[in-house]
Every structure is written in C-alpha cells, then in structure tokens.
Design an enzyme around this catalytic site. Structure first.
Site, PDB file in Angstrom:
ATOM      1  N   LYS A   1       9.590   8.544 -18.461  1.00  0.00           N
ATOM      2  CA  LYS A   1       8.929   8.968 -19.711  1.00  0.00           C
ATOM      3  C   LYS A   1       9.506  10.289 -20.224  1.00  0.00           C
ATOM      4  CE  LYS A   1       4.743   6.446 -18.493  1.00  0.00           C
ATOM      5  NZ  LYS A   1       3.313   6.310 -18.641  1.00  0.00           N
TER       6      LYS A   1
ATOM      7  N   GLY B   1       5.078   3.998  -7.403  1.00  0.00           N
ATOM      8  CA  GLY B   1       4.576   4.765  -8.530  1.00  0.00           C
ATOM      9  C   GLY B   1       3.152   4.356  -8.786  1.00  0.00           C
TER      10      GLY B   1
ATOM     11  N   SER C   1     -40.627  -6.215  40.211  1.00  0.00           N
ATOM     12  CA  SER C   1     -41.283  -5.395  39.185  1.00  0.00           C
ATOM     13  C   SER C   1     -42.365  -6.166  38.421  1.00  0.00           C
ATOM     14  CB  SER C   1     -40.246  -4.797  38.223  1.00  0.00           C
ATOM     15  OG  SER C   1     -39.333  -5.771  37.758  1.00  0.00           O
TER      16      SER C   1
ATOM     17  N   LYS D   1     -33.661 -14.294  41.344  1.00  0.00           N
ATOM     18  CA  LYS D   1     -33.144 -13.095  40.665  1.00  0.00           C
ATOM     19  C   LYS D   1     -31.819 -12.629  41.273  1.00  0.00           C
ATOM     20  CE  LYS D   1     -36.723 -10.541  41.645  1.00  0.00           C
ATOM     21  NZ  LYS D   1     -37.499 -11.564  42.377  1.00  0.00           N
TER      22      LYS D   1
ATOM     23  N   ASP E   1       2.686   5.184 -14.167  1.00  0.00           N
ATOM     24  CA  ASP E   1       4.013   5.783 -14.177  1.00  0.00           C
ATOM     25  C   ASP E   1       5.044   4.938 -14.900  1.00  0.00           C
ATOM     26  OD1 ASP E   1       3.148   7.975 -12.805  1.00  0.00           O
ATOM     27  OD2 ASP E   1       3.616   7.147 -10.837  1.00  0.00           O
ATOM     28  N   GLY E   2       4.649   3.709 -15.275  1.00  0.00           N
ATOM     29  CA  GLY E   2       5.579   2.841 -15.979  1.00  0.00           C
ATOM     30  C   GLY E   2       6.526   2.107 -15.054  1.00  0.00           C
TER      31      GLY E   2
ATOM     32  N   VAL F   1      -0.234   3.441 -11.249  1.00  0.00           N
ATOM     33  CA  VAL F   1      -0.490   2.483 -12.315  1.00  0.00           C
ATOM     34  C   VAL F   1       0.153   2.935 -13.629  1.00  0.00           C
ATOM     35  CG1 VAL F   1      -2.325   1.352 -13.610  1.00  0.00           C
ATOM     36  CG2 VAL F   1      -2.648   1.896 -11.205  1.00  0.00           C
TER      37      VAL F   1
ATOM     38  N   GLY G   1       0.756   1.775  -6.533  1.00  0.00           N
ATOM     39  CA  GLY G   1       0.647   3.130  -6.031  1.00  0.00           C
ATOM     40  C   GLY G   1      -0.762   3.565  -5.719  1.00  0.00           C
TER      41      GLY G   1
ATOM     42  N   SER H   1       6.214  -1.034 -13.612  1.00  0.00           N
ATOM     43  CA  SER H   1       6.476  -2.421 -14.010  1.00  0.00           C
ATOM     44  C   SER H   1       7.402  -2.462 -15.213  1.00  0.00           C
ATOM     45  CB  SER H   1       5.156  -3.141 -14.326  1.00  0.00           C
ATOM     46  OG  SER H   1       4.372  -3.265 -13.168  1.00  0.00           O
TER      47      SER H   1
END
Lengths: 315, 639
Positions: free
Chosen positions: B162, B27, B537, B469, B31-32, B29, B109, B34
C-alpha cells in the site's frame, strides 16, 4: 543474496542438485502413495481413466516397484462413458496386470436416470456421488486415492492431501487436520474414511509435462481427431454412440476436436484443436485462454457449488 | 507392464524442467495479502480468459474494489470465509514463470489461526511478510516473523504494501525496514529483502515501478524467481525414514522411503539407530532403473547386503553419522488441539515414519509470541507455543529441529479424537538423570499425582464380613497396577495387626479404627496414590466422617452388596458360625447392625455380578471420573 544475473546458480542452490520441479512433485506423490499403503487398512485408487488418473497410476507403478501396487483400482462407471475410455481402461488393466473394479448405480440407471431427462445436479449426485459412496462401501475401502489437484478450483486450494471424511462421506472444511511437513495423520474411527490426493500440488501443466516426460499412455480422446459433433449451449458434444438423442435441427458434423477433460460423453464439451501429440497439446496450452474445467457442464454452476458438492461427498 | 511405459524417454525441452520455490505469505486481514497473491497470478499470466471473465463478473457483484478488478476474489475460496470477508485456512496457490514453479501457502494472519501459519511455514523455503505502509511494523508482524523463524525459515521478503497510500514516501519505507531489521535477526531471519510495493496498483510486483525511483532493489517476482532460498538438504547427514518394506517375493527385500537429507550410494555403510545393526547399501532401486546415488528429496527403494531387522519406522543413516535415539525429549510444541495439552495424558507421536506413544511430563515454559518472553506455565491451549518434556514408550531416532527440519519435526495425535493436536520441534534428548525441571512449582498434591499420571482417589469398599470386599479390592489393585497406576490397599484385618493393634471392638474403638484408617488413606491420597480401603465399616455416620476428610470427588464408596444369608452360607473364615455360637460378640449382621449405603458411588451386587465384571465396572468408573489421568488444572493457576 539476490543477484539479477546469476540465474543458473540460483536454481542449483535453491533445490536439491538435479531435482527439477517435476522430480520433486513425483517424489512427493510416491511418498504419499506409500504412506497410505503403510497406514491404511483397505486403500483403493479411484481410476477415472483421464489424464490425472493416468499419471496417478503411473506413479503407483513407480512407488511400489518391483511389486505391483498393493491395492485395486475402482472405476465408477455411469454407463455414459466414452467408449474409448472403457477400451483404454481394459487395456491398461490387461497390460499392467492390475485388478480394476467397476461399480455403477445400476438401480438408478434401471429407473431411467440419464443425462438428458434427469436434472443435471440429480444425475451427478446419483451416478457419481452416490455410486462412489456405494462402491467404497461395498468393498469396505477406508482410503481412496483421487486425482484431484489444488489448482483445479478455488475450494480445492484448501483441501488437504489427506482429506478426512465422516462416516456419511461428508467433507467438513472446518474439521480437516493440519498437515505439517510430510507427516500425515491417517488415523480413522470405524466408518470414517480418507480421500487422498497425491497430485495435490501438481498443476495441469505439470501433468502434461510429466505425461510427455514419462510417455504415459492416454485415451486417444485427448488428441485432436475428426469427430462427429453437435453444438449445444456453447459446448461441442461428440456423438459417441447412437444413444444421444438429437434435437430438432441438429445434425452431427465432423470437426477436428480434442478433450481437455474426460467425463460422460453427453456432458463433456470438446474443443476445436489440431493438437495431435502431447507436444502440440502443451504448445497449445501455453497460448490457450480457457481453463480446464470450462469444458465441464457440471462446473458452470454458481460460485461455491463445488464446495457444496464436496460436502455431499463428490470427489 | 505397458510397452509404452518402458519406452525410452525423449529429451524434454530445457524450459520444461524448472526449479521449485515454496513460500508462505503472512499478513493480517487488511494488509492486502489476497490482493497481492491475486496480482501475482494475474500478472504472471496464470489466469485464462474464462477465469478473468469470472473475476470481472464477481468483482462487480461481490468485489470490494467498487467494480474494479478485485484480485482477492481469486484466492478467497470457501464461501464461508467470503461471507466473513476473511481467509480462515491454509490455501495453496500455484504459478510459474520461465525459471520457476511456485507453491504459495496462503495463511491468514489472525491471532487465533497461528496453527495455519505454522502449517504453511513447515514446508516453506521463504516467507513473504506483509506490512501495511500506513501502519508500519505491528505486534502481529513480529508474531509472523517469529513463527516462520521458529519453523526454520531463514529468508524473508518484507513486503511494505500500500505504498500508493503513503505517496511512495521513501522515509516511510526506510522507517519500516529499520524497525523490522533487529527483530528479524532475533527470530532467526538471517536474510530479509524489504520491497516497497502496491499489490492493488501493481507497483514493484512484477517489474520495477517508476513511482519508486529511490528504490534500487528488485521487484517482488524477479526476486522470488532468483533468490537462493532454503538450506541445501543434501549437505546434511544421510537420513532415510523407512516407509514400507517391499517384498514382492522371497528374492527381493527392499526398503521404500524418501531421502530426508543427505545422499547415499551403493556400498555405503549404513546403520539402524534403533538396534545398532549395520549393513551395506546394495542397490538403489527405482522403476526407471537402479541409481548410482540418491539425494535428499528422492523417493527410492534401498536394498541391503545383509538380512538385518528393518521395518517401517526405522530411520536408516550412514554408520559414521547416525542420529541420536532417545525416549525422552525436550521439544517446542505449537498446540493446535481444541483441548489443552494435558500433563500425563497419552498421545500418538509421529516423527518421520515412526509412531510411538508419548506423554508430556512437564511444561517447562510458554512463549508469549508477542514479546518472545518465556514464562512458566501449567497448560498449553490452542494456538499457544511452549516447551515441554515428553516421555515416549520406546526410543526414536531424531535430530534437533534446528539441525534438520526433516527429522526434527513431529506431530502429536489425540488418541481418542484422532485429531492432530500439536506440531513439535525437537530441541534435545533428555537423559534420565536430568528428568525433572519443575519451575516455580510447589510440590503439592497435584504435582505429585501429575508425576504419576493419575488423580488421587479412595475406593472405600464397605459390606458385610465375607461379602467379597477384599477379593474384589485385590483384583482392582492388580488391574490398576497392570495399567501402570500407583496404588495402595488398606485391608481391615491387616491394619488391625499393626497400626490398630491397640484397638478392640467397642463402639469407641471401632470409631477410632475407622478414623485412623481414613487419616492414613488421606495422607496416601495426598501423596498422589489411588487408595483402596477394604473395611466392613458398618455405620453410615462413620463412613460419612471418613468421606469428610477428603476433597470432594476423591472419596468413592463401593458397596459390596452380598445378602446376609449368602455371606453366612459362604462363611469363608468360619466367623459367622462362631458368632451364631456366641463365641464372638457384636458381630456385624448377627448381633450388631449393618447400615447399607444409601447412595454409594459404585454398587456391586455380588449375586449377579462376577468379581471380574465388578473390576471392570470399578475401573470404568475411575476412568470416567478422570482418576486415571493427571489432574486438570484451573486457568487461574497460570503464571
């Protein structure tokens, strides 16, 4: 599929047949113990002699049977342990044929650190936290089993089973590794270490039921006996030896008490009880109205203190 | 062994042994969530007097319910998140009733914490998905349902919370239930129980509420107590990942592990999928005595009747129903690392008890968790979910995650940081033949080098004749080859025998010589190779012209710095002697100048550095510049 009447069938269908919640907890703990032994270089089991340690040791005997647990036990002794705890420790080592290492902060003790005169937080830091770090360092242990449970305290609820510690033994709640399925990541850099909690998903009640089921021996301090006690700041302190300085007006009286947790005797409160057996303890707990840590002087601190202690390296 | 430990068990009272249900709550923060969990703990009497006292005190000081009991305080543990007012990690909660013990994975969530929800869902039998009755089914509700479905959870409670704030209106509840149903079916949630409740007020949490007479289903706790949740893992084929080989003495060799699925008995014919070797289960050893059967979930030790090769990481199975093995897998990845998934980078992959090395060869899709649409993608960042093709350095035994959660899930671990960077769900094995599924990708320079697990580069070795080289360039190529890198060495002498056979040593021909070599090197780099050019070179301008042909960062000038006296002393080809004798004209260092690089990327002073040390230095430089892994692609490349 909900059926309000058919509970028995629901139970059977939910779990593996025959596996009760204690069976599942036990199997999970054995898995954890073996993973650490298979993946970590130098594991050790912190053995604090209490009931959780007793369960953990019993699980270790099971996990590696018929071999012995392939790691030593380490006891961090403060010098103020109950005598009965030390006797129990030595008896278990003898009977199980295990190596138990003992480490203490002898420097601090020699400097006069004690549970009466030293501020409590400082005493705990020196004699437990620092002694633990030094003990782990002394033997080069990279993984230490601890008996911590997630139900003990709110900050523990988020602790991983494999809890990762920095080279400074610090716990950072933000850098803990996600734990998926039963796949644990035990990889470490040099200097880092793990604390591993095989009893993470056990509750205090599970521990007691398992002790009963498995007939696990415990120090007799857990059982109610007449003991000499003094009352201090709402706690019943057992006068375990003659080092406890009595305050003016204090006279030890004999009361029938037991301990719900064990620690340093001057800092561990006893509870009045008549529970002399594991069955009686469980019966008493079912009607109890006090939580386990209530008897620990160290925990009656502001909310969030446990989290702070853990960040410093407290187990 | 302690006599106590061997003593006979007393028969425990029946209520001591309960069943176990693990569920996850999802859920946002607000949505209840906890509060609801706190309410479950409170109402199932898991709280003791001192905890209730602490809750009352905290409710008054920091509570969000105006001094009334704030149940959320029971579960919001870490002080950092209390300050932020949100839950930021997975927390595990425990409570029990007469019938069952419950382990609750409480996960936040918020979108950026997808990894926490996936972590919690990985061990859950059931999900409780919270919806705010005032808001209905939101995008995040769908996301939560998708994630738990992805992790193999099939059953869910749709907790319409709720309800007190919408006057317990049955129409609101029914609308939410109906809106969620088709989506749930789509993500694999085959059984959903919708419950109207109020975590704050306690309606339909532990007992049916008189305020919802229109609702005939169970309250939340009675439902959780009785639901048949989770697939029966004993019905699946037997799988046993070997954790540890138990050898206390020469007389005993057992294989310790936890039965992942199925069941096994002594006498069963088993197979090691890795080797194909077979044997028979002799004993199922436990501390409490041998067992006649072991079932999914039990931790036991098996002994076999034959001495076959079995070690940690092997997965024992019944010979008749052994799992597949493969070294190429298609998998769903849920990315959790700070750094995005890098194509071609090597990770540790842990599946069961086996850890192997793995590379992602391609990302075949990324899933938009809000719409469930799959898109082509070039990268996978934290909290993103996608499908990828993985190549392993050795075969592993596995099942598809959809068939078996215990043997189809894996984690990826970053080899440098040791962080767990991904959760993986095996979809299927890939055969060599159907390796490549490039989607909507042009085959370009990045694609070619990605396939090789490296980035294009040119090591341009310049220095006097006889400076060393070719010696060093040869050693570097050997080393890179040994590391599995794709290379090509262009040597001045060899090129003059073929491609540049028509060129002499005039200034113009020398310039053309360099131009052609640089162009060939450019084509090779475009093909994804690491090119080594060993050419005297001598002129800065020519080297600069060569450099200009390459993408910035690709051209690495390696100055093989040997003083003229030393090169002439060595004179391995006798050229200096000839030049001194006037037999060769325009010889660099004698009668033609050498212009040393002013700022070479790599400087190799051969007087003080042995060739082997020079190789180390050069390879380290390549590593540092990211040339030995696939190219990082820009964000804008994402489709």
């Amino acid at each position: 599929m909900w059926d309000g009447t058919d509970q028995t069938e629901a139970r059977l269908a939910c779990d593996s047949p025959r596996l009760t919640h204690l069976d599942r907890l036990e199997a999970e703990s054995l898995h954890i113990l073996r993973e650490v032994v298979a993946e970590c270089e130098r594991p050790v089991m912190l053995y604090s002699i209490g009931k959780d340690s007793a369960v953990m040791l019993h699980l270790a005997m099971k996990a590696f049977y018929p071999a012995k647990p392939p790691f030593p036990l380490l006891h961090i002794a403060s010098g103020w342990d109950f005598r009965a705890m030390l006797e129990h420790r030595d008896r278990m080592a003898r009977e199980l044929g295990l190596d138990i290492l003992v480490h203490s902060n002898t420097e601090a003790a020699a400097a006069g650190v004690n549970p009466f005169d030293t501020p409590l937080t400082e005493y705990m830091r020196l004699m437990l936290t620092e002694a633990l770090k030094a003990g782990l360092h002394r033997y080069g242990f990279t993984a230490a089993f601890g008996g911590g449970r997630r139900d003990e305290e709110k900050s523990r609820a988020k602790e991983r089973i494999f809890s990762f510690r920095s080279a400074q033994h610090r716990w950072d709640p933000k850098t803990q590794r996600p734990e998926l399925w039963n796949l644990y990541n035990a990889r470490l850099h040099k200097g880092e270490s793990l604390r591993v909690f095989p009893l993470s998903n056990w509750t205090e009640m599970d521990v007691w039921r398992y002790i009963r089921r498995e007939r696990i021996p415990l120090p007799e301090l857990y059982f109610a006996r007449p003991r000499p006690v003094v009352q201090r700041e709402g706690q019943l302190i057992v006068v375990d030896d003659d080092r406890l300085p009595l305050r003016p007006g204090e006279t030890p009286v004999t009361r029938t008490v037991r301990f719900r947790t064990l620690g340093d005797y001057p800092l561990t409160g006893a509870m009045p009880s008549t529970a002399e057996t594991v069955d009686e303890i469980i019966a008493e707990m079912l009607t109890s109205d006090r939580s386990e840590r209530q008897g620990r002087v160290i925990d009656r601190d502001a909310a969030g203190s446990m989290e702070r202690k853990k960040q410093e390296g407290y187990f | 062994m302690a006599p106590d430990l061997l003593a006979e068990r007393s028969a425990p009272p029946a209520q001591a042994e309960k069943s176990l249900l693990r569920f996850i709550t999802c859920g946002s923060v607000d949505d209840g969530k906890s509060t609801l969990i706190g309410r479950l703990l409170y109402d199932s009497r898991q709280l003791l007097a001192d905890q209730v006292a602490a809750l009352e005190a905290e409710s008054r000081t920091v509570g969000a319910q105006g001094g009334a009991l704030d149940f959320a305080l029971l579960v919001d543990g870490l002080s950092a998140e209390r300050e932020q007012g949100i839950t930021i990690d997975v927390a595990y909660r425990f409570f029990e009733t007469e019938q069952r013990k419950f382990i609750v994975a409480d996960t936040p969530g918020h979108e950026q914490y997808t990894r926490n929800m996936v972590t919690g869902a990985s061990t859950a039998d059931l999900a409780v998905i919270l919806v705010d009755a005032r808001k209905g089914v939101l995008t995040q509700t769908r996301r939560h349902a998708y994630l738990v479905g992805l992790l193999g959870v099939r059953q869910a409670v749709l907790a319409v919370n709720k309800m007190d704030l919408v006057g317990f209106d049955p129409a609101v509840f029914e609308a939410i239930r109906a809106a969620f149903a088709p989506f749930a079916a789509e993500v694999g949630l085959t059984e959903v129980q919708a419950i109207p409740l109020s975590g704050l007020a306690g309606d339909n949490v532990t007992a049916p509420s008189p305020r919802t007479p229109w609702y005939e289903g169970p309250a939340l706790l009675p439902y959780l107590e009785r639901v048949k949740a989770g697939r029966d893992p004993t019905a699946l084929p037997f799988r046993f990942p070997v954790q540890w080989v138990n050898r206390p003495d020469d007389g005993f060799r057992g294989f310790a592990g936890q039965v992942a699925s199925g069941r096994v008995q002594p006498g069963d014919r088993i197979r090691v999928p890795r080797s194909g070797q077979e044997s028979t289960v002799a004993r199922i050893v436990t501390y409490d005595g041998d067992l006649a059967q072991a079932v999914a979930g039990q931790s036991v030790t098996l002994t076999l009747s034959d001495e076959i090769d079995v070690s940690r990481g092997d997965m024992l199975a019944l010979a008749a129903s052994a799992p597949e093995t493969a070294d190429q897998l298609e998998a769903t990845l849920i990315w959790m690392g700070e750094q995005p998934l890098a194509i071609g980078r090597s990770y540790w992959l842990k599946l069961g008890t086996k850890t192997v090395s793995a590379q992602a060869r391609a990302i075949t899709a990324r899933v938009n968790v809000n719409t469930l649409e799959a898109h082509a993608a070039e990268r996978l960042a934290m909290n993103e979910i996608g499908r990828a093709e993985l190549v392993l350095d050795q075969p592993v035994a596995f099942d598809a995650y959809a068939d078996n959660r215990a043997t189809g899930g894996f984690i990826l671990i970053d080899r440098l940081s040791n962080a767990t960077v991904a959760a993986g769900l095996v979809r299927q094995a890939l055969r060599r033949a159907d390796n490549i599924h490039w989607q909507a990708l042009d085959v370009d320079r990045a694609a070619r080098s990605t396939l090789k697990g490296q980035s294009p580069a040119v090591l341009w070795f310049t220095g006097l004749s006889g400076a060393g080289k070719s010696t060093i360039a040869n050693l570097v190529e050997k080393r890179l080859h040994g590391m599995g890198r794709h290379t090509y060495l262009l040597d001045g002498d060899n090129v003059r025998h073929g491609l540049n056979k028509d060129l002499g040593f005039s200034d113009a021909d020398r310039a053309e010589n360099i131009r052609r070599v640089a162009e060939v090197a450019r084509l090779m780099a475009d093909a994804g190779l690491i090119v080594l050019v060993s050419f005297i070179s001598p002129f800065r301008a020519q080297r600069q012209a060569a450099r200009a042909r390459f993408e910035p960062g690709d051209f690495l000038e390696v100055f093989v710095d040997t003083p003229l006296e030393e090169a002439e002393r060595r004179d391995s080809k006798g050229l200096y002697a000839k030049a001194r004798a006037g037999e060769i004209r325009d010889f660099t260092g004698i009668d033609s100048p050498y212009e040393p690089p002013l700022a070479p990327e790599i400087h190799v002073p051969t007087l003080s550095l042995a060739p082997e040390a020079a190789v180390e230095q050069i390879v380290a430089e390549l590593e540092l510049r990211g040339k030995l892994r696939a190219p990082d692609r820009g964000l804008d490349y994402t489709i």
